[in-house]
Design an enzyme around this catalytic site. Structure first.
Site, PDB file in Angstrom:
ATOM      1  CG  ASP A   1      48.095  37.210  21.492  1.00 39.59           C
ATOM      2  OD1 ASP A   1      48.804  38.170  21.175  1.00 39.59           O
ATOM      3  OD2 ASP A   1      48.243  36.580  22.564  1.00 39.59           O
TER       4      ASP A   1
ATOM      5  CD  GLU B   1      59.514  35.540  30.626  1.00 40.74           C
ATOM      6  OE1 GLU B   1      59.620  36.537  29.874  1.00 40.74           O
ATOM      7  OE2 GLU B   1      58.471  34.881  30.752  1.00 40.74           O
TER       8      GLU B   1
HETATM    9 CA    CA Z   1      49.828  39.328  22.972  1.00 40.09          CA
END
Ligand code: CA
Length: 729
Positions: free
Chosen positions: A338, A103
């Protein structure tokens, strides 16, 4: 090392490392010599003036988002629609790391590329040829992998006055000599033994290295810390959520924040982790941090009785000298899904309703694109860039989402199938803003997720602590129903007009979990996808101008630089991440034959040959007989989805990142299987010892469930083969 230390002391005495490196001493090593030959008089001599004036040396990429405003727009225009047909491979470099998600945004400074990989390794490469100058391995213990929610990734280093700064997965901040790759100092930024991880890139502002951490799934309290770049001394720390209120608050902002919490949240952690995004405005002298979800996710457990739970899921502005709070805007008050606001933030100057505005922009997981006044935090506009069934819109009077009645599964006590899910309508994959087109480019994920309240929640040391029952919400094994779910699962690259809050164009992808974006003054947008295609699009229309098959799924953002007069475009490839690990069958389409972590660099007229594919998939072992009782399999399924599924995949289906347990040779060796799970036989590869929480009986049940799944899969595959055979007849 002794010589290095003495050199550092002499340099500090002479007025700091900068004074030292400016002398441009003879190269001490072959690597340093090569860096000089590559055009760097002194390696990575980045400072405040250079970053602030980054557009005057557009051939370099000196910080994570290229500039402090994090626009990820390059003024380079040598590659454009007229000549992009000749873009070809200049070089590739095979990363010495596990076949996990990659990443990183490489930095390129004066002809040298600094790129990181899974397990927090750093590589310095000649940016023109890909030749390795040095590599640095911080030797992260494999067991640290259990604390990483979303793969053992690293997103890059920061550069400052001859040094690179690296956050390691196990929570260290390391200063590395950019010329040699040797560490200069190292500090531990988290309590040893805690469940924090670092995956994000540090930023350096006014000689201070700013670093946060992750752990919002594990039960931690978020914070961000500033260290003196020269010495590693801590300068300040800002906690994003309040601690135990019977103890003194660290600052007045947390006293205010504590009024928005209920229950005993500090025992559970609280969350609000600063695991990725930051930006800095030198004129306003404000540092912006994006904070993560509440921990645990389920607010009914985290803060029973409700509350906004500041400063989770927020953009917070701080003074970089002191870490003092200035303002905040909370995108998801009382988050329970989340819905982090740790996503990429871009600073830009826009004209909105005839007024020049200094804005900060973010497309967080919750599906709304926010434009705020970055001096005050005032909400200017918010538009849905994806389907958002949890909220009908944002109330512009209050700045709060208009939630739908069924969305709070925790308080209501009933499951809710949400779009977006915890993967977000947009996650960490960086966006790009082109001032030439006025558009923001980013990958959008189209996916739903069932939130079942966890009726058996207690804080665990070796599992995720979300308050959501992943077993109840696990995927059906019926292929027909699975195919229906998969049909609705997609992703796309969007070009978003932040002034009009509307989509201008999109490129549809078959798979939801794709790479970050780069835009250039050549009016080209570069972007890679889960299936390994790296492509260039017309920044105004989205028309595809060029593409290449890299052979490995792409999540990372591209970047671009010059060596001499030649423009290069670089991308790191490597598949995995949260969705790649956990989504099981839903992520399987992206399991193309290989997962070969590499860096590719392309240039006009490049003629290097693309590399051969990676090693073939490991052989499949015949599973032992499926003889366990239904009750044993059911018990194993529940334990599997609490402890194993977030890495090895929903319903024991791997998407090609970690071993597919259904095909494991260890299934035929029950004693070895038990030792592997309970004693950490493969701890150096990230397989933690689960003995403290899983009994031998638990492990036997998990094994029975995986064997059962292996047989289910064999039967399903046989049925498909028979069906396709019948079709051919
Ligand atoms: Ca998270």
């Amino acid at each position: 090392m002794r010589g290095l230390t003495i050199l550092a002391v002499v340099c500090v005495a002479a007025g700091g490392i900068a004074a030292c490196v400016r002398k441009g001493a003879e190269p001490e090593s072959a690597a340093e010599g090569a860096a000089q030959a590559a055009g760097a008089a002194v390696a990575a001599r980045v400072d405040d003036a250079r970053i602030r004036n980054a557009d005057r040396e557009s051939g370099n990429w000196m910080s994570y988002g290229r500039t402090y405003d994090e626009q990820r727009y390059s003024p380079l225009d040598r590659i454009g629609a007229a000549n992009i047909g000749t873009l070809g491979l200049a070089w590739y470099y095979d990363l010495d790391t596990a076949a996990r998600a990659q990443e990183s945004t490489p930095l390129v400074i004066d002809g040298v590329m600094y790129v990181t990989s899974a397990w927090s390794k750093v590589f310095a490469l000649d940016a023109a040829t890909g030749r390795e100058l040095w590599r640095y391995d911080p030797k992260v213990p494999g067991a640290a992998g259990i604390n990483a929610c979303c793969d053992v990734v690293n997103r890059g280093v920061a550069a400052w006055e001859g040094r690179l700064y690296l956050g390691t997965l196990d929570g260290r901040l390391v200063a590395i000599d950019a010329a040699t790759g040797k560490p200069a100092w190292e500090v531990m930024t988290v309590e040893p033994g805690s469940r924090y991880t670092i995956t994000g890139a540090p930023r350096v502002v006014k000689g201070k290295v700013i670093i946060g951490n992750g752990g919002g799934e594990m039960g931690v309290r978020g914070y961000v810390t500033a260290y003196d770049a020269k010495t590693g001394q801590q300068v300040w720390r800002f906690y994003t959520v309040p601690g135990e209120p019977s103890k003194p608050f660290e600052n007045p902002a947390l006293e205010m924040a504590a009024k928005t919490w209920k229950g005993e949240w500090w025992k559970l952690g609280g969350g609000g982790t600063v695991w990725d995004s930051m930006a800095y405005d030198p004129d306003l002298d404000l540092l912006y941090i994006g904070t993560g979800n509440g921990s645990p996710w389920n607010r009914a457990i985290r803060s029973p009785g409700g509350g906004d739970n500041l400063f989770i899921s927020s953009i917070v502005a701080l003074k970089p000298e002191s870490g003092e709070y200035v303002w905040h805007y909370q995108t998801t008050p009382g988050d329970t899904w989340d819905y982090t606001a740790a996503q990429h933030m871009i600073l830009a100057d826009l004209t909105i309703e005839g007024r020049a505005r200094k804005v900060i922009m973010q497309a967080p997981k919750n599906g709304f694109f926010y434009v705020l006044d970055r001096a005050t935090g005032e909400l200017i506009s918010a538009g849905a860039f994806a389907t958002t069934n949890w909220a009908k819109g944002i109330d512009m009077k209050t700045g709060r989402p208009i939630e739908t009645a069924e969305a709070r599964y925790g308080e209501i006590g009933r499951p809710f199938i949400a779009q977006p899910g915890p993967g977000g309508a947009h996650s960490w994959q960086p966006m790009s803003y082109s001032p030439r087109t006025g558009l923001v480019y980013f990958p959008v994920m189209e996916a739903v997720f069932p939130y079942f309240p966890d009726k058996d929640f207690r804080k665990r040391t070796l599992a995720w602590n979300t308050g959501v029952d992943f077993n109840a919400g696990s995927l059906p094994t019926d292929q027909g129903i699975l195919d229906q779910i998969k049909a609705g699962l997609k992703g796309h690259l969007v070009a978003w007009d932040p002034v009009g809050q509307r989509e201008v164009w999109r490129v549809q992808h078959e798979h939801p979990w794709n790479g970050g974006a780069l835009s250039t003054a050549g009016d080209v947008v570069f972007h890679g996808d889960a299936l390994g295609e790296f492509a260039a699009y017309d920044a105004r229309t989205g028309a595809k101008l060029w593409s290449v098959a890299t052979g490995t799924g792409i999540l990372a953002p591209p970047m671009t630089y010059l060596v001499g007069d030649e423009q290069y475009v670089a991308i790191e490839v490597g598949w995995g991440g949260a969705f790649g690990l956990a989504a099981g069958e839903l992520a399987r389409d992206a399991h193309i034959a290989t997962n070969a972590p590499r860096v590719f660099a392309f240039k006009l007229g490049g003629t290097a040959a693309m590399p051969p594919p990676g090693p073939p998939p490991r052989p499949i072992s015949e599973p032992p007989p499926d003889v366990a009782t239904a009750a044993t399999v059911e018990a194993g399924k529940a334990t599997y989805h609490r402890y194993c599924g977030t890495c090895h995949g929903d319903s024991a289906v791997s998407s090609g990142v970690l071993p597919d347990l259904r095909q494991s040779a260890y299934l035929s060796q029950p004693d070895t299987f038990t030792r592997l799970v309970r004693e950490g036989m493969l701890a150096d590869r990230g397989m933690f010892a689960f003995g403290p929480e899983l009994s031998a009986e638990d492990v036997a049940q998990i094994r029975a469930y995986v064997i059962h799944r292996a047989h289910e899969t064999k039967r399903a595959d046989a049925a498909v083969a028979e069906h396709s055979g019948a079709m051919q007849e």
